[in-house]
Each structure stands twice: as structure tokens, then as C-alpha cells.
Motif scaffolding. Structure first.
Motif, PDB file in Angstrom:
ATOM      1  N   HIS A 122       4.153   0.803  -5.571  1.00 25.56           N
ATOM      2  CA  HIS A 122       2.696   0.913  -5.639  1.00 25.56           C
ATOM      3  C   HIS A 122       2.110   0.998  -4.242  1.00 25.56           C
ATOM      4  N   ALA A 133      -2.399  -5.863  -5.275  1.00 26.56           N
ATOM      5  CA  ALA A 133      -0.930  -5.879  -5.343  1.00 26.56           C
ATOM      6  C   ALA A 133      -0.398  -7.284  -5.073  1.00 26.56           C
ATOM      7  N   HIS A 174      -6.860   2.760 -10.664  1.00 24.20           N
ATOM      8  CA  HIS A 174      -5.785   2.733 -11.665  1.00 24.20           C
ATOM      9  C   HIS A 174      -6.094   3.474 -12.960  1.00 24.20           C
ATOM     10  N   TYR A 229      -5.983   6.511  -8.616  1.00 21.08           N
ATOM     11  CA  TYR A 229      -4.931   5.667  -8.047  1.00 21.08           C
ATOM     12  C   TYR A 229      -5.405   4.305  -7.563  1.00 21.08           C
ATOM     13  N   TYR A 270      -0.225   3.787  -2.588  1.00 17.26           N
ATOM     14  CA  TYR A 270      -1.538   3.492  -2.007  1.00 17.26           C
ATOM     15  C   TYR A 270      -1.653   4.103  -0.609  1.00 17.26           C
TER      16      TYR A 270
END
Lengths: 96, 203
Positions: free
Chosen positions: A4, B86, A56, A53, A8
Motif C-alpha cells: 500500500h 496505514a 480508497h 487511491y 501511495y
């Protein structure tokens, strides 16, 4: 999560490059219509990247993408074209 | 009625929207309506500009390189925001707080930049109701649209600060969706700026 983060950062590079290109285009001597189309195209691409992105949307269900996407992608451009054309015709704008 | 039958009779939001929690769907609906207020303002801007024959090219009145820097700053703060999400997914409270702090800092720097930009423009005779050498609508639409966006950045900074303090206290341990929801708002502010930067400053 590591993948991820990689994604990013890739999106960040896309956003950064497009921002540089956008500013660059305004300094280049190109026909105004082409410049406007390029700028709007780049801005919409950036907006879609952020929504897909960073917000999401790409990993949400299709129905949520449609609920968000349809009202924003269909109606504002429709109103913009109709109302701005009408204003230009009625008030003699756009350099006429 | 068995659980499966009850589930089929009353499908929950999760069935409809996949991984999206109720809070997340609520934030999306809010953002959709908020986006429409920006659409209204930008449409008003477009209509006024289309109807004017002496609308200046914005770059002749506004500082593009400085605003491009502010745009870059906001994009960077979006990156720190996704990093916070995250970290929250990994249940790493310290890292989440650090990234949230960096996002808040980005927002504050943006607001300082906007204040600096406004001060310069007012000094040059461009105010909410007047514009030296251009139609007054140029100035009023500029200040209203960027001001409305600035109000969103301010709200975002306050919202992020509240979430940061609550994360520090451990309230959101194991609840990364709360960080993701504030992230949605923050990315929305960034997304709107991308469009405002193009339509109000560049085009």
C-alpha cells in the motif's frame, strides 16, 4: 501494508509530475483552447487518482463508486456547459 | 428465523458497501453534498467569467509559483495522511500520531501561506469587493472560493487535532476506520484544491 505504501508513493509521484506539468503548460505558448483542455484533463486525472487511491474508492464496492461518481461526473459538467454557454451568448463574454 | 435468513431479509450496510463502515458511508454522503457546494461556487465563477469580456488571465494578477508550492504542500499532507491510515491499520499508535501531526503541520503551513497570499493581494488593491484593473467579480469570486476552501482546511486541522488527541489517549486502538474517516475529509480538501488551483489560478 508495505505494498500500500509503495502505491501511495507512486500516486504521489503522479500528482507531483502532473502539478509541475500544469504549471509548465501555463508558461508555454500554445493555443488557449488546447491549454484549457490540457489543464482540465490533468486536474481531473489528479482528482480521480486522489479519490481512487488515497480515498480508497478503488477498493470499495462498485455501488459506492457509482453513488459518488455519477452525481459528480455527470451533472456538474452538464450544468457548466449549458450555463456558461448561455452566459457567454447572453452577455457577450469570452472575448467577444 | 435463522441468522442467515435474517441476514438475507435485512442486509446490512456492509453487504451493500463491502468494507465501508457506517461512519465511512456517512462521511462519503457528507462529502458528496459538500462537493456540490463547491460545484455551485465554481459554476458561479464560470458563469461570471464566461459573461465577461474583460476578465483577466489569472496569472497576471495571482502568484502562480507560490500557489503551486501550496498545492505541493497539500499533496504532501495527503501522503502523510495515508501513511497515518496505514500505521493505524497496523495498530501502531506512535506512528499514527506522528503522521497525523505531520498532516496537521501541512494544513497549518497551507493556512499561513494563504494568509500571506491574501495580505499581498489586499496590498495590491485586490479585495473582496474591489479589483485594481479588473472586474470586481474577479476578486470576489477568488476570495469566496479560496476562502471557503480555507475554511475547510481550518475545519480539517481542528478535526485532525481532535482525532490526534484521542488517538494519543488510546481511544482508537484497534479502530483504524476512525483515522480513515478523518483521512477522507482531508483528501477531499486536497482534491477540491486541485480543482480550485486549476480553475481559479491556471485556466
Amino acid at each position: 501494508m508495505a505494498s500500500h505504501r509503495k502505491q501511495y508513493m507512486k500516486v504521489f509521484v503522479v500528482l507531483f509530475v502532473l502539478t509541475v506539468l500544469e504549471v509548465g503548460v501555463t508558461y508555454v505558448d500554445v493555443p488557449r483552447t488546447a491549454m484549457v483542455l490540457a489543464l482540465v484533463g490533468m486536474a481531473l486525472t489528479k482528482a480521480v487518482f486522489v479519490a481512487m487511491y488515497y480515498m480508497h474508492l478503488a477498493s470499495e464496492r462498485r455501488v459506492l463508486r457509482l453513488v459518488v461518481g455519477i452525481p459528480l461526473l455527470v451533472f456538474p459538467p452538464l450544468y457548466a456547459v449549458v450555463l456558461m454557454t448561455e452566459a457567454a451568448w447572453r452577455l457577450g463574454g469570452l472575448g467577444q | 428465523m435463522s441468522d442467515a435468513a435474517a441476514h438475507a431479509a435485512h442486509p446490512s450496510a456492509v453487504d451493500h458497501f463491502g468494507s465501508a463502515t457506517t461512519g465511512k458511508i456517512g462521511m462519503w454522503i457528507f462529502l458528496l453534498s459538500d462537493a456540490m457546494s463547491f460545484v455551485g461556487l465554481l459554476l458561479g465563477y464560470g458563469i461570471l467569467r464566461s459573461g465577461s469580456s474583460d476578465w483577466p488571465i489569472p496569472s497576471t494578477k495571482l502568484g502562480i509559483p507560490f500557489t503551486a508550492l501550496l498545492t505541493f504542500l497539500l499533496i504532501c499532507s495527503s501522503v502523510t495522511m495515508v501513511m497515518a491510515v496505514a500505521a493505524a491499520m497496523e495498530n501502531n499508535r506512535k506512528s499514527t500520531c506522528l503522521w497525523l501531526g505531520a498532516t496537521i503541520l501541512g494544513g497549518l503551513l497551507f493556512l499561513c501561506g494563504q494568509y500571506y497570499e491574501y495580505s499581498g493581494l489586499v496590498h495590491e488593491g485586490i479585495t473582496l469587493s474591489q479589483c485594481a484593473g479588473c472586474p470586481p467579480q474577479f476578486a470576489s469570486t477568488f476570495f469566496i472560493i479560496t476562502g471557503f476552501h480555507g475554511a475547510h482546511v481550518t475545519t480539517g486541522v481542528i478535526y485532525l487535532t481532535v482525532i490526534l488527541l484521542q488517538t494519543l489517549s488510546g481511544k482508537y486502538d484497534g479502530k483504524p476506520d476512525r483515522i480513515e474517516i478523518v483521512g477522507l475529509f482531508w483528501h477531499f480538501v486536497d482534491l477540491i484544491w486541485i480543482l480550485v488551483f486549476t480553475f481559479v489560478y491556471l485556466v
